[in-house]
Design an enzyme around this catalytic site. Structure first.
Site, PDB file in Angstrom:
ATOM      1  N   SER A 326      -3.771  -3.667   4.078  1.00  0.00           N
ATOM      2  CA  SER A 326      -3.138  -3.632   2.762  1.00  0.00           C
ATOM      3  C   SER A 326      -4.157  -3.547   1.628  1.00  0.00           C
ATOM      4  O   SER A 326      -4.793  -2.527   1.460  1.00  0.00           O
ATOM      5  CB  SER A 326      -2.214  -4.845   2.615  1.00  0.00           C
ATOM      6  OG  SER A 326      -1.192  -4.551   1.701  1.00  0.00           O
ATOM      7  N   ASP A 337     -13.096   7.458  -0.675  1.00  0.00           N
ATOM      8  CA  ASP A 337     -12.721   8.709  -1.337  1.00  0.00           C
ATOM      9  C   ASP A 337     -13.636   9.038  -2.509  1.00  0.00           C
ATOM     10  O   ASP A 337     -13.872  10.212  -2.817  1.00  0.00           O
ATOM     11  CB  ASP A 337     -11.272   8.645  -1.808  1.00  0.00           C
ATOM     12  CG  ASP A 337     -10.284   8.827  -0.664  1.00  0.00           C
ATOM     13  OD1 ASP A 337     -10.739   8.935   0.497  1.00  0.00           O
ATOM     14  OD2 ASP A 337      -9.060   8.862  -0.923  1.00  0.00           O
ATOM     15  N   LYS A 351      -1.424  -0.466   6.744  1.00  0.00           N
ATOM     16  CA  LYS A 351      -0.214  -0.846   6.006  1.00  0.00           C
ATOM     17  C   LYS A 351      -0.235  -0.124   4.667  1.00  0.00           C
ATOM     18  O   LYS A 351      -1.059  -0.403   3.805  1.00  0.00           O
ATOM     19  CB  LYS A 351      -0.136  -2.353   5.768  1.00  0.00           C
ATOM     20  CG  LYS A 351       1.119  -2.772   5.008  1.00  0.00           C
ATOM     21  CD  LYS A 351       1.161  -4.275   4.770  1.00  0.00           C
ATOM     22  CE  LYS A 351       2.456  -4.663   4.060  1.00  0.00           C
ATOM     23  NZ  LYS A 351       2.500  -4.181   2.656  1.00  0.00           N
TER      24      LYS A 351
END
Length: 412
Positions: A326, A337, A351
Protein backbone atom coordinates in the site's frame (compact mmCIF):
# COMPACT_ATOMS: atom_id res chain seq x y z
CA UNK A 1 -26.37 1.08 17.04
CA UNK A 2 -29.43 0.63 19.24
CA UNK A 3 -30.63 -2.88 19.85
CA UNK A 4 -33.85 -3.77 18.08
CA UNK A 5 -36.69 -4.53 20.44
CA UNK A 6 -40.04 -6.20 19.84
CA UNK A 7 -42.76 -3.57 20.21
CA UNK A 8 -45.42 -1.88 18.11
CA UNK A 9 -42.92 0.63 16.77
CA UNK A 10 -40.63 -2.17 15.69
CA UNK A 11 -43.49 -3.95 13.87
CA UNK A 12 -44.43 -0.74 12.12
CA UNK A 13 -40.87 -0.28 10.97
CA UNK A 14 -41.09 -3.62 9.17
CA UNK A 15 -43.72 -2.20 6.90
CA UNK A 16 -41.23 0.33 5.57
CA UNK A 17 -37.60 -0.68 5.46
CA UNK A 18 -37.59 -2.64 8.65
CA UNK A 19 -34.90 -0.56 10.26
CA UNK A 20 -34.06 3.09 9.85
CA UNK A 21 -30.29 3.33 9.84
CA UNK A 22 -29.15 6.67 11.23
CA UNK A 23 -25.52 7.06 10.24
CA UNK A 24 -23.18 9.78 11.44
CA UNK A 25 -20.94 10.28 8.43
CA UNK A 26 -17.78 12.33 8.77
CA UNK A 27 -16.55 14.21 5.73
CA UNK A 28 -13.24 15.94 5.17
CA UNK A 29 -10.06 16.26 3.23
CA UNK A 30 -6.74 14.53 3.93
CA UNK A 31 -5.72 11.07 2.91
CA UNK A 32 -4.96 7.83 4.62
CA UNK A 33 -2.59 5.29 3.03
CA UNK A 34 -4.82 3.42 0.92
CA UNK A 35 -7.46 5.21 2.91
CA UNK A 36 -9.15 8.56 2.39
CA UNK A 37 -9.63 10.03 5.84
CA UNK A 38 -8.33 12.16 8.65
CA UNK A 39 -4.93 12.58 10.20
CA UNK A 40 -6.38 14.73 12.98
CA UNK A 41 -9.03 14.60 15.68
CA UNK A 42 -12.38 13.50 14.25
CA UNK A 43 -14.45 15.42 16.78
CA UNK A 44 -13.56 18.71 15.10
CA UNK A 45 -15.42 17.89 11.92
CA UNK A 46 -19.12 18.38 11.13
CA UNK A 47 -21.45 15.44 11.52
CA UNK A 48 -24.15 14.74 8.95
CA UNK A 49 -27.05 12.41 9.80
CA UNK A 50 -28.36 10.35 6.89
CA UNK A 51 -31.88 8.91 7.27
CA UNK A 52 -32.11 5.71 5.15
CA UNK A 53 -35.86 5.17 5.34
CA UNK A 54 -37.82 3.11 2.83
CA UNK A 55 -37.94 4.37 -0.74
CA UNK A 56 -40.93 2.85 -2.62
CA UNK A 57 -39.41 3.40 -6.07
CA UNK A 58 -36.70 0.83 -5.25
CA UNK A 59 -39.32 -1.91 -4.85
CA UNK A 60 -37.36 -3.54 -2.05
CA UNK A 61 -38.81 -6.70 -0.53
CA UNK A 62 -37.56 -7.43 2.98
CA UNK A 63 -40.03 -10.23 3.69
CA UNK A 64 -37.33 -12.91 3.42
CA UNK A 65 -35.09 -10.96 5.79
CA UNK A 66 -37.80 -10.78 8.43
CA UNK A 67 -38.85 -14.37 7.86
CA UNK A 68 -35.30 -15.51 8.66
CA UNK A 69 -35.11 -13.05 11.58
CA UNK A 70 -38.27 -14.52 13.13
CA UNK A 71 -37.22 -18.12 12.55
CA UNK A 72 -33.87 -17.45 14.20
CA UNK A 73 -35.36 -15.53 17.10
CA UNK A 74 -38.17 -17.98 17.79
CA UNK A 75 -36.54 -21.29 16.92
CA UNK A 76 -32.88 -21.13 17.91
CA UNK A 77 -32.29 -23.38 20.90
CA UNK A 78 -29.96 -21.08 22.90
CA UNK A 79 -31.87 -17.85 23.53
CA UNK A 80 -28.83 -16.24 25.18
CA UNK A 81 -27.20 -16.08 21.74
CA UNK A 82 -30.06 -14.03 20.26
CA UNK A 83 -28.83 -10.45 20.52
CA UNK A 84 -30.64 -8.02 18.28
CA UNK A 85 -27.74 -5.62 18.03
CA UNK A 86 -25.37 -8.36 16.93
CA UNK A 87 -27.95 -9.63 14.43
CA UNK A 88 -28.17 -6.18 12.84
CA UNK A 89 -24.37 -5.91 12.74
CA UNK A 90 -24.22 -9.35 11.15
CA UNK A 91 -26.77 -8.38 8.52
CA UNK A 92 -24.80 -5.25 7.66
CA UNK A 93 -21.57 -7.26 7.42
CA UNK A 94 -23.24 -9.65 5.01
CA UNK A 95 -24.52 -6.80 2.87
CA UNK A 96 -21.07 -5.19 2.67
CA UNK A 97 -19.26 -8.47 2.01
CA UNK A 98 -21.60 -9.22 -0.92
CA UNK A 99 -19.45 -7.02 -3.21
CA UNK A 100 -16.61 -9.53 -2.79
CA UNK A 101 -13.96 -6.94 -1.90
CA UNK A 102 -11.85 -7.81 1.19
CA UNK A 103 -11.03 -4.12 1.67
CA UNK A 104 -14.64 -2.91 1.72
CA UNK A 105 -15.59 -3.77 5.27
CA UNK A 106 -18.11 -2.84 7.97
CA UNK A 107 -16.58 -2.59 11.46
CA UNK A 108 -18.38 -2.95 14.75
CA UNK A 109 -17.31 -0.39 17.37
CA UNK A 110 -14.83 -2.88 18.85
CA UNK A 111 -13.33 -3.67 15.46
CA UNK A 112 -13.18 -0.01 14.52
CA UNK A 113 -11.18 0.72 17.66
CA UNK A 114 -8.59 -1.80 16.45
CA UNK A 115 -8.07 0.27 13.30
CA UNK A 116 -7.09 3.23 15.44
CA UNK A 117 -4.77 1.05 17.54
CA UNK A 118 -3.01 -0.01 14.34
CA UNK A 119 -2.30 3.57 13.33
CA UNK A 120 -1.25 4.58 16.84
CA UNK A 121 1.05 1.56 17.01
CA UNK A 122 0.28 0.48 20.58
CA UNK A 123 -1.66 -2.70 21.34
CA UNK A 124 -1.46 -6.14 22.91
CA UNK A 125 -1.02 -9.05 20.53
CA UNK A 126 1.64 -11.09 18.73
CA UNK A 127 3.10 -8.44 16.42
CA UNK A 128 2.06 -9.42 12.90
CA UNK A 129 0.60 -7.40 10.08
CA UNK A 130 -1.96 -9.36 8.05
CA UNK A 131 -3.92 -8.79 4.86
CA UNK A 132 -5.64 -10.75 2.10
CA UNK A 133 -3.60 -12.14 -0.78
CA UNK A 134 -5.51 -14.05 -3.45
CA UNK A 135 -8.44 -14.29 -0.99
CA UNK A 136 -6.25 -15.97 1.63
CA UNK A 137 -5.48 -14.38 5.01
CA UNK A 138 -1.75 -13.76 4.69
CA UNK A 139 0.99 -12.52 6.99
CA UNK A 140 2.44 -9.36 5.48
CA UNK A 141 5.14 -9.00 8.11
CA UNK A 142 6.25 -10.14 11.54
CA UNK A 143 7.41 -7.01 13.30
CA UNK A 144 10.97 -6.96 14.70
CA UNK A 145 11.33 -7.90 18.34
CA UNK A 146 7.81 -9.26 18.67
CA UNK A 147 6.54 -12.70 19.78
CA UNK A 148 5.53 -13.51 16.19
CA UNK A 149 9.04 -12.93 14.88
CA UNK A 150 10.50 -15.01 17.71
CA UNK A 151 8.05 -17.83 16.92
CA UNK A 152 9.26 -17.96 13.32
CA UNK A 153 6.27 -16.93 11.23
CA UNK A 154 7.24 -15.40 7.88
CA UNK A 155 5.83 -12.92 5.36
CA UNK A 156 3.71 -14.84 2.86
CA UNK A 157 2.54 -17.45 5.39
CA UNK A 158 -1.20 -18.09 5.03
CA UNK A 159 -3.21 -18.29 8.24
CA UNK A 160 -5.62 -21.20 7.87
CA UNK A 161 -6.98 -21.34 11.41
CA UNK A 162 -6.97 -19.33 14.64
CA UNK A 163 -7.21 -21.09 17.99
CA UNK A 164 -7.57 -19.32 21.36
CA UNK A 165 -8.49 -21.95 23.93
CA UNK A 166 -8.89 -19.42 26.76
CA UNK A 167 -11.69 -17.74 24.80
CA UNK A 168 -13.13 -20.92 23.21
CA UNK A 169 -12.06 -19.83 19.74
CA UNK A 170 -11.34 -22.44 17.09
CA UNK A 171 -12.11 -20.92 13.69
CA UNK A 172 -10.99 -21.36 10.11
CA UNK A 173 -10.18 -18.08 8.39
CA UNK A 174 -12.04 -18.80 5.16
CA UNK A 175 -14.70 -16.08 4.70
CA UNK A 176 -13.42 -14.33 7.82
CA UNK A 177 -13.11 -10.55 7.63
CA UNK A 178 -9.75 -8.90 8.19
CA UNK A 179 -10.90 -7.13 11.33
CA UNK A 180 -12.42 -10.29 12.80
CA UNK A 181 -9.08 -12.05 12.31
CA UNK A 182 -7.20 -9.20 13.95
CA UNK A 183 -9.62 -9.16 16.89
CA UNK A 184 -9.19 -12.92 17.39
CA UNK A 185 -5.39 -12.83 17.19
CA UNK A 186 -5.05 -9.93 19.60
CA UNK A 187 -5.71 -10.34 23.30
CA UNK A 188 -4.42 -9.71 26.78
CA UNK A 189 -0.68 -9.81 27.36
CA UNK A 190 0.42 -13.19 28.70
CA UNK A 191 -2.32 -15.20 26.99
CA UNK A 192 -1.64 -17.39 23.95
CA UNK A 193 -3.04 -17.84 20.48
CA UNK A 194 -2.31 -20.69 18.07
CA UNK A 195 -2.03 -20.00 14.34
CA UNK A 196 -2.28 -22.82 11.81
CA UNK A 197 -0.01 -21.83 8.93
CA UNK A 198 0.35 -22.93 5.32
CA UNK A 199 3.80 -22.02 4.04
CA UNK A 200 4.64 -21.71 0.36
CA UNK A 201 6.52 -24.73 -0.97
CA UNK A 202 5.57 -26.97 1.97
CA UNK A 203 2.81 -29.59 1.96
CA UNK A 204 2.22 -29.91 5.71
CA UNK A 205 0.48 -27.28 7.80
CA UNK A 206 2.37 -25.87 10.77
CA UNK A 207 1.06 -24.70 14.14
CA UNK A 208 2.63 -21.75 15.97
CA UNK A 209 1.69 -21.25 19.60
CA UNK A 210 2.46 -17.60 20.34
CA UNK A 211 2.21 -15.78 23.66
CA UNK A 212 0.78 -12.28 23.37
CA UNK A 213 2.70 -9.28 24.59
CA UNK A 214 2.52 -5.49 24.63
CA UNK A 215 3.39 -4.26 21.13
CA UNK A 216 4.76 -0.80 20.48
CA UNK A 217 5.45 -0.28 16.79
CA UNK A 218 7.76 2.65 16.01
CA UNK A 219 7.42 4.46 12.70
CA UNK A 220 11.04 5.16 11.84
CA UNK A 221 14.37 3.76 12.97
CA UNK A 222 17.75 5.20 12.00
CA UNK A 223 21.08 3.41 11.95
CA UNK A 224 24.38 3.67 10.10
CA UNK A 225 26.06 1.03 7.97
CA UNK A 226 28.87 0.66 5.47
CA UNK A 227 32.50 1.69 5.69
CA UNK A 228 32.97 4.11 8.57
CA UNK A 229 29.18 4.06 8.99
CA UNK A 230 28.92 6.53 6.14
CA UNK A 231 25.49 5.35 4.97
CA UNK A 232 22.20 6.05 6.73
CA UNK A 233 19.93 3.01 7.04
CA UNK A 234 16.41 4.36 7.59
CA UNK A 235 13.81 1.72 8.39
CA UNK A 236 10.31 3.13 7.84
CA UNK A 237 8.13 0.52 9.50
CA UNK A 238 4.72 2.13 8.90
CA UNK A 239 3.11 5.44 8.00
CA UNK A 240 1.22 6.33 11.16
CA UNK A 241 0.15 9.44 12.98
CA UNK A 242 3.60 9.95 14.49
CA UNK A 243 5.60 9.30 11.32
CA UNK A 244 5.92 12.94 10.24
CA UNK A 245 7.59 14.10 13.46
CA UNK A 246 9.89 11.05 13.61
CA UNK A 247 10.84 11.41 9.95
CA UNK A 248 11.71 15.09 10.32
CA UNK A 249 14.10 14.29 13.19
CA UNK A 250 15.78 11.58 11.09
CA UNK A 251 16.21 13.91 8.11
CA UNK A 252 17.73 16.60 10.33
CA UNK A 253 20.28 14.10 11.68
CA UNK A 254 21.16 12.80 8.20
CA UNK A 255 21.72 16.33 6.94
CA UNK A 256 23.84 17.28 9.96
CA UNK A 257 25.94 14.14 9.62
CA UNK A 258 26.39 14.63 5.85
CA UNK A 259 26.01 10.96 5.09
CA UNK A 260 27.31 9.54 1.82
CA UNK A 261 24.02 7.88 0.92
CA UNK A 262 20.65 6.70 2.23
CA UNK A 263 19.19 3.20 2.31
CA UNK A 264 15.44 3.62 2.67
CA UNK A 265 14.07 0.35 4.03
CA UNK A 266 10.34 -0.25 3.60
CA UNK A 267 10.52 -4.04 3.78
CA UNK A 268 7.57 -5.43 5.75
CA UNK A 269 5.99 -1.97 5.87
CA UNK A 270 2.25 -2.67 5.52
CA UNK A 271 1.28 0.94 4.86
CA UNK A 272 -0.52 3.67 6.78
CA UNK A 273 -1.31 7.28 5.92
CA UNK A 274 -0.75 8.33 2.33
CA UNK A 275 0.31 11.73 3.60
CA UNK A 276 3.26 10.02 5.29
CA UNK A 277 4.37 8.42 2.03
CA UNK A 278 4.22 11.80 0.27
CA UNK A 279 6.15 13.40 3.13
CA UNK A 280 9.01 10.91 2.71
CA UNK A 281 8.96 11.10 -1.10
CA UNK A 282 9.19 14.89 -0.88
CA UNK A 283 12.65 14.67 0.68
CA UNK A 284 14.05 12.81 -2.34
CA UNK A 285 11.96 13.94 -5.33
CA UNK A 286 12.31 17.60 -6.31
CA UNK A 287 9.19 17.92 -8.44
CA UNK A 288 6.31 15.94 -9.88
CA UNK A 289 3.61 13.45 -9.04
CA UNK A 290 3.84 10.84 -6.27
CA UNK A 291 0.59 8.98 -6.95
CA UNK A 292 -2.55 9.30 -9.04
CA UNK A 293 -6.01 8.41 -7.77
CA UNK A 294 -8.28 7.00 -10.50
CA UNK A 295 -11.99 7.22 -9.74
CA UNK A 296 -14.81 5.09 -11.16
CA UNK A 297 -16.11 8.00 -13.26
CA UNK A 298 -12.72 8.30 -14.99
CA UNK A 299 -11.69 11.40 -13.01
CA UNK A 300 -8.07 11.43 -11.91
CA UNK A 301 -6.40 13.32 -9.10
CA UNK A 302 -2.61 13.69 -8.87
CA UNK A 303 -0.81 14.11 -5.54
CA UNK A 304 2.49 15.88 -5.96
CA UNK A 305 5.52 16.36 -3.73
CA UNK A 306 5.28 19.27 -1.31
CA UNK A 307 8.64 20.81 -2.20
CA UNK A 308 11.48 21.89 0.06
CA UNK A 309 13.16 18.50 0.38
CA UNK A 310 16.64 18.29 1.91
CA UNK A 311 17.94 15.07 0.35
CA UNK A 312 17.56 15.67 -3.39
CA UNK A 313 21.22 14.98 -4.19
CA UNK A 314 21.90 12.19 -1.70
CA UNK A 315 22.37 8.79 -3.42
CA UNK A 316 19.44 6.51 -2.62
CA UNK A 317 18.55 2.81 -2.59
CA UNK A 318 15.13 1.54 -1.53
CA UNK A 319 14.73 -1.94 -0.01
CA UNK A 320 11.42 -3.72 -0.68
CA UNK A 321 9.97 -7.19 -0.27
CA UNK A 322 6.68 -9.07 -0.31
CA UNK A 323 5.75 -7.38 2.99
CA UNK A 324 5.90 -3.90 1.43
CA UNK A 325 2.28 -2.92 0.84
CA UNK A 326 0.00 0.00 0.00
CA UNK A 327 1.58 3.32 1.10
CA UNK A 328 5.07 1.81 1.06
CA UNK A 329 4.39 0.67 -2.52
CA UNK A 330 3.23 4.18 -3.38
CA UNK A 331 6.54 5.57 -2.08
CA UNK A 332 8.64 2.91 -3.80
CA UNK A 333 6.70 3.33 -7.06
CA UNK A 334 7.32 7.06 -7.05
CA UNK A 335 11.06 6.61 -6.42
CA UNK A 336 11.23 4.03 -9.22
CA UNK A 337 9.24 5.99 -11.82
CA UNK A 338 11.16 9.21 -11.14
CA UNK A 339 14.41 7.23 -11.44
CA UNK A 340 15.50 8.73 -8.14
CA UNK A 341 16.95 5.50 -6.76
CA UNK A 342 17.18 1.75 -7.28
CA UNK A 343 14.69 -0.69 -5.78
CA UNK A 344 16.44 -3.73 -4.32
CA UNK A 345 14.93 -6.89 -2.87
CA UNK A 346 11.81 -8.88 -3.77
CA UNK A 347 8.50 -8.11 -5.48
CA UNK A 348 6.10 -6.13 -3.28
CA UNK A 349 2.67 -7.15 -1.98
CA UNK A 350 0.47 -5.51 -4.61
CA UNK A 351 -2.36 -3.49 -3.02
CA UNK A 352 -3.54 -0.82 -5.43
CA UNK A 353 -6.90 0.40 -4.14
CA UNK A 354 -8.01 3.31 -1.96
CA UNK A 355 -10.54 3.04 0.84
CA UNK A 356 -12.57 5.87 2.38
CA UNK A 357 -13.19 5.38 6.11
CA UNK A 358 -16.65 6.52 7.17
CA UNK A 359 -17.47 6.88 10.85
CA UNK A 360 -20.91 5.57 11.80
CA UNK A 361 -23.05 5.81 14.90
CA UNK A 362 -21.82 4.40 18.24
CA UNK A 363 -18.24 4.08 17.01
CA UNK A 364 -18.94 1.66 14.15
CA UNK A 365 -17.24 2.27 10.83
CA UNK A 366 -17.23 1.48 7.12
CA UNK A 367 -14.17 1.27 4.90
CA UNK A 368 -15.37 1.67 1.33
CA UNK A 369 -13.17 1.10 -1.72
CA UNK A 370 -13.74 4.19 -3.83
CA UNK A 371 -10.87 4.22 -6.31
CA UNK A 372 -7.55 2.75 -7.34
CA UNK A 373 -4.13 4.33 -7.30
CA UNK A 374 -1.51 4.44 -10.05
CA UNK A 375 2.23 5.08 -9.98
CA UNK A 376 3.48 8.30 -11.65
CA UNK A 377 3.90 6.34 -14.91
CA UNK A 378 0.28 5.19 -14.76
CA UNK A 379 0.92 1.61 -13.60
CA UNK A 380 -1.70 -0.19 -11.48
CA UNK A 381 0.19 -2.67 -9.33
CA UNK A 382 -2.85 -4.32 -7.71
CA UNK A 383 -2.24 -8.06 -7.36
CA UNK A 384 1.03 -7.80 -9.28
CA UNK A 385 3.24 -5.73 -6.98
CA UNK A 386 6.32 -3.72 -7.89
CA UNK A 387 9.28 -5.50 -9.43
CA UNK A 388 12.58 -4.35 -7.92
CA UNK A 389 15.32 -3.07 -10.22
CA UNK A 390 17.68 -5.60 -8.65
CA UNK A 391 16.21 -8.85 -7.33
CA UNK A 392 17.94 -10.15 -4.22
CA UNK A 393 16.45 -12.96 -2.16
CA UNK A 394 17.06 -12.84 1.57
CA UNK A 395 18.32 -16.25 2.74
CA UNK A 396 16.58 -16.95 6.05
CA UNK A 397 19.12 -19.69 6.80
CA UNK A 398 21.92 -17.15 7.23
CA UNK A 399 22.43 -14.26 9.62
CA UNK A 400 23.49 -12.03 6.73
CA UNK A 401 20.98 -9.55 5.36
CA UNK A 402 21.72 -10.08 1.67
CA UNK A 403 19.40 -7.32 0.51
CA UNK A 404 20.96 -4.74 2.82
CA UNK A 405 24.42 -5.86 1.78
CA UNK A 406 23.52 -5.31 -1.86
CA UNK A 407 22.29 -1.80 -1.07
CA UNK A 408 25.57 -1.01 0.70
CA UNK A 409 27.49 -2.32 -2.32
CA UNK A 410 25.53 -0.08 -4.70
CA UNK A 411 26.23 3.03 -2.64
CA UNK A 412 30.00 2.52 -2.23
Amino acid sequence: MQEVTKNSGFKKARQTLGIIFSMSLLFGIGYLLGYKGYLVSLDKFPIVTVDRSYQPERELDFSLFWDVWDRLENGYYDKSKIKHGDMVYGAIKGMVSSVGDPYTVFFTPKENAIVQEDLNGNFEGVGIQIDFKDSALTIVSALPGTPAQAAGVLPGDQIIKIIDRSNNVDKFTERMSLQEAIALIRGKMGTSVTLTIKRSGEDDLQEFDIQRSSINVPSVKLGYVGENESLAHVNVMKFGGETKAEWQKVVAEIVARQTKGVILDVRNNPGGYLTGAIEVATEFIADGNVVTEAMADDRRQEYKVYGGGKLYRVPLVVLVNEGSASASEILAGAIKDHKRGKLVGAKTFGKGTIQEPQALTNGAGLHLTISKWLTPNGVWINGAGLEPDIVVEDNSDTEVDEQLEKAIELLR
